[in-house]
Design an enzyme around this catalytic site. Structure first.
Site, short mmCIF file in Angstrom:
data_model
loop_
_atom_site.label_atom_id
_atom_site.label_comp_id
_atom_site.label_asym_id
_atom_site.label_seq_id
_atom_site.Cartn_x
_atom_site.Cartn_y
_atom_site.Cartn_z
N THR A 74 8.01 -3.71 0.75
CA THR A 74 8.53 -4.06 -0.57
C THR A 74 9.85 -3.34 -0.83
O THR A 74 10.82 -3.95 -1.29
CB THR A 74 7.50 -3.70 -1.66
OG1 THR A 74 6.29 -4.41 -1.42
CG2 THR A 74 8.03 -4.05 -3.04
N THR A 232 0.24 7.19 -4.79
CA THR A 232 0.21 6.26 -3.66
C THR A 232 1.47 5.41 -3.67
O THR A 232 1.54 4.38 -2.99
CB THR A 232 -1.03 5.35 -3.72
OG1 THR A 232 -1.09 4.72 -5.00
CG2 THR A 232 -2.31 6.16 -3.49
N ALA A 233 2.47 5.85 -4.44
CA ALA A 233 3.77 5.18 -4.45
C ALA A 233 4.66 5.88 -3.42
O ALA A 233 4.25 6.08 -2.28
CB ALA A 233 4.36 5.20 -5.85
N ARG A 234 5.84 6.29 -3.80
CA ARG A 234 6.76 6.92 -2.85
C ARG A 234 6.83 8.42 -3.07
O ARG A 234 6.84 8.90 -4.21
CB ARG A 234 8.16 6.31 -3.00
CG ARG A 234 8.22 4.82 -2.71
CD ARG A 234 8.00 4.52 -1.23
NE ARG A 234 9.07 5.06 -0.41
CZ ARG A 234 10.23 4.44 -0.17
NH1 ARG A 234 10.45 3.24 -0.71
NH2 ARG A 234 11.15 4.99 0.58
N ASP A 258 -0.41 10.23 -1.00
CA ASP A 258 -0.29 9.42 0.20
C ASP A 258 1.17 9.44 0.63
O ASP A 258 1.98 8.65 0.17
CB ASP A 258 -0.74 7.98 -0.03
CG ASP A 258 -0.65 7.16 1.24
OD1 ASP A 258 -1.20 7.60 2.27
OD2 ASP A 258 -0.02 6.08 1.22
N GLU A 263 9.06 11.64 5.99
CA GLU A 263 7.92 11.14 6.78
C GLU A 263 8.36 10.80 8.20
O GLU A 263 9.32 10.05 8.36
CB GLU A 263 7.32 9.91 6.08
CG GLU A 263 6.76 10.23 4.71
CD GLU A 263 6.34 9.01 3.91
OE1 GLU A 263 5.60 9.16 2.94
OE2 GLU A 263 6.78 7.88 4.26
N HIS A 284 0.81 8.37 4.55
CA HIS A 284 1.37 7.07 4.13
C HIS A 284 0.53 5.91 4.66
O HIS A 284 1.05 4.96 5.26
CB HIS A 284 2.83 6.93 4.61
CG HIS A 284 3.63 5.97 3.78
ND1 HIS A 284 4.91 6.22 3.38
CD2 HIS A 284 3.31 4.74 3.28
CE1 HIS A 284 5.37 5.20 2.68
NE2 HIS A 284 4.40 4.28 2.60
N ALA A 286 -1.93 4.30 2.58
CA ALA A 286 -2.55 3.55 1.49
C ALA A 286 -2.33 2.05 1.64
O ALA A 286 -3.16 1.25 1.21
CB ALA A 286 -2.00 4.01 0.14
N TRP A 287 -1.24 1.64 2.27
CA TRP A 287 -0.90 0.22 2.43
C TRP A 287 -1.51 -0.41 3.67
O TRP A 287 -1.45 -1.63 3.85
CB TRP A 287 0.62 0.08 2.57
CG TRP A 287 1.13 0.61 3.89
CD1 TRP A 287 1.33 1.91 4.23
CD2 TRP A 287 1.48 -0.16 5.03
NE1 TRP A 287 1.77 2.02 5.52
CE2 TRP A 287 1.88 0.74 6.04
CE3 TRP A 287 1.49 -1.53 5.32
CZ2 TRP A 287 2.28 0.34 7.32
CZ3 TRP A 287 1.89 -1.94 6.59
CH2 TRP A 287 2.28 -1.00 7.56
#
Length: 320
Positions: A74, A232-234, A258, A263, A284, A286-287
């Site tokens: 996204t 759980t965003a950025r 997350d 990273e 990272h 969560a997605w």
């Protein structure tokens, strides 16, 4: 169309048949393979798919036939949109492909912390339970989500899904209005009120130049000491030094994250090296359910097909 995925190793075990069918000429490269052969790969490419490989002016100059960039995500901060406009390259992203899995991860983190799963598992296998004179252990406090107030900052698809699940747990949900908003929308609560009342804050906003590091010392000072921060965003939304200070001084109960601002995170990262007991970090992920990753790939195929039909979808940067 000649299409290449420049870092296919970032999406794992998914079915690429729809992209193959739509493009007819589809090559897949790991990030390392692309970096070693970028000039040759870009020379005659028409469609690029990238998750984390940066596409800037220098790389666009190497791709004279490029017509479309599909971001396998996204967020599109890896793309120089100004350069794409200059070179007349269309950019498309994918939204809402991981709504369910992100919401699930929020509650996986919350429930793991609320029920002290890691600690009780360890106690079950290290002899602690076996030495107990009672049938159960009560060494680590457990709390219920029912009755707790959840504050949501960012109310897109994932924020809405989290709110739906929270209500099923019997939680009170407050949706934060923008911090400096002059008008309060009907379903929103004033920003400072959310911070003051929330037992749990869950972040679901995109990372922008304006909100980078907005979770800072001043933010933590407005929370209850019992508040739990879930992100759980950025990672870049959080000033990580301020978070470390808040956790180490017990200004908040815990942080469940997350990912981080860098990273993969280096060993010397302030939140990694200090091993705080009131911090949980996942890398990272969560997605990253298999289902969500497959939806992502299939949506990229749909973006390419729409572009070929001269009906671009999920277009960013350039005006249609």
């Amino acid at each position: 169309m000649k299409c290449a995925f420049l870092d296919v190793d970032t999406v794992g075990d998914v079915d690429f048949s729809q992209i193959q069918q739509v493009t007819g000429d589809f090559a897949r490269y790991t990030k390392a393979e692309f970096e070693q052969n970028s000039e040759a790969i870009l020379a005659d490419i028409e469609v690029i798919i990238t998750n984390k490989v940066v596409i800037n002016e220098d790389r666009l100059k190497l791709a004279p036939n490029l017509k479309l960039i599909c971001v396998a995500a996204t967020g599109y901060n890896i793309i120089d949109l100004t350069a794409c406009e200059k070179h007349q390259v269309v950019v498309c992203n994918v939204t809402n492909y991981a709504t369910n899995t992100v919401a699930q991860h929020v509650f996986a983190l919350l429930l793991s912390w609320a029920n002290q799963i890691k600690q009780y598992h360890q106690a079950s296998v290290d002899g602690t339970w076996q030495r107990s004179q009672f049938f159960c252990l009560l060494d680590f406090p457990i709390f219920e989500l029912a009755g707790k107030t959840l504050g949501i900052i960012g109310y897109g698809a994932s924020g809405q899904k989290v709110a739906e699940i929270a209500k099923a747990f019997g939680m009170k949900v407050l949706i934060a209005e923008r911090e400096n908003a002059t008008d309060l929308r009907p379903d929103r609560t004033e920003y400072k009120t959310v911070l003051a009342q929330a037992d749990i804050i869950s972040l679901h906003c995109p990372l922008t130049a304006e909100n980078a590091n907005f979770i800072n010392t001043e933010f933590f000072q407005q929370l209850k000491p019992s508040c739990i921060l879930v992100n759980t965003a950025r990672g870049g939304l959080i000033n990580e030094e301020a978070l470390y200070n808040a956790l180490s001084k017990q200004q908040i109960q815990a942080a469940l994250l997350d990912g981080l601002s860098v990273e993969p995170a280096p060993h010397e990262h302030i939140l990694i090296k200090n091993k705080l007991p009131n911090l949980i970090i996942t890398p990272h992920t969560a997605w990253a359910s298999q289902e969500a990753r497959q939806v992502l790939i299939d949506e990229i195929a749909n973006n390419i097909q729409a572009f070929i039909a001269n009906e671009p979808r999920n277009r960013i940067g350039l005006e249609p």
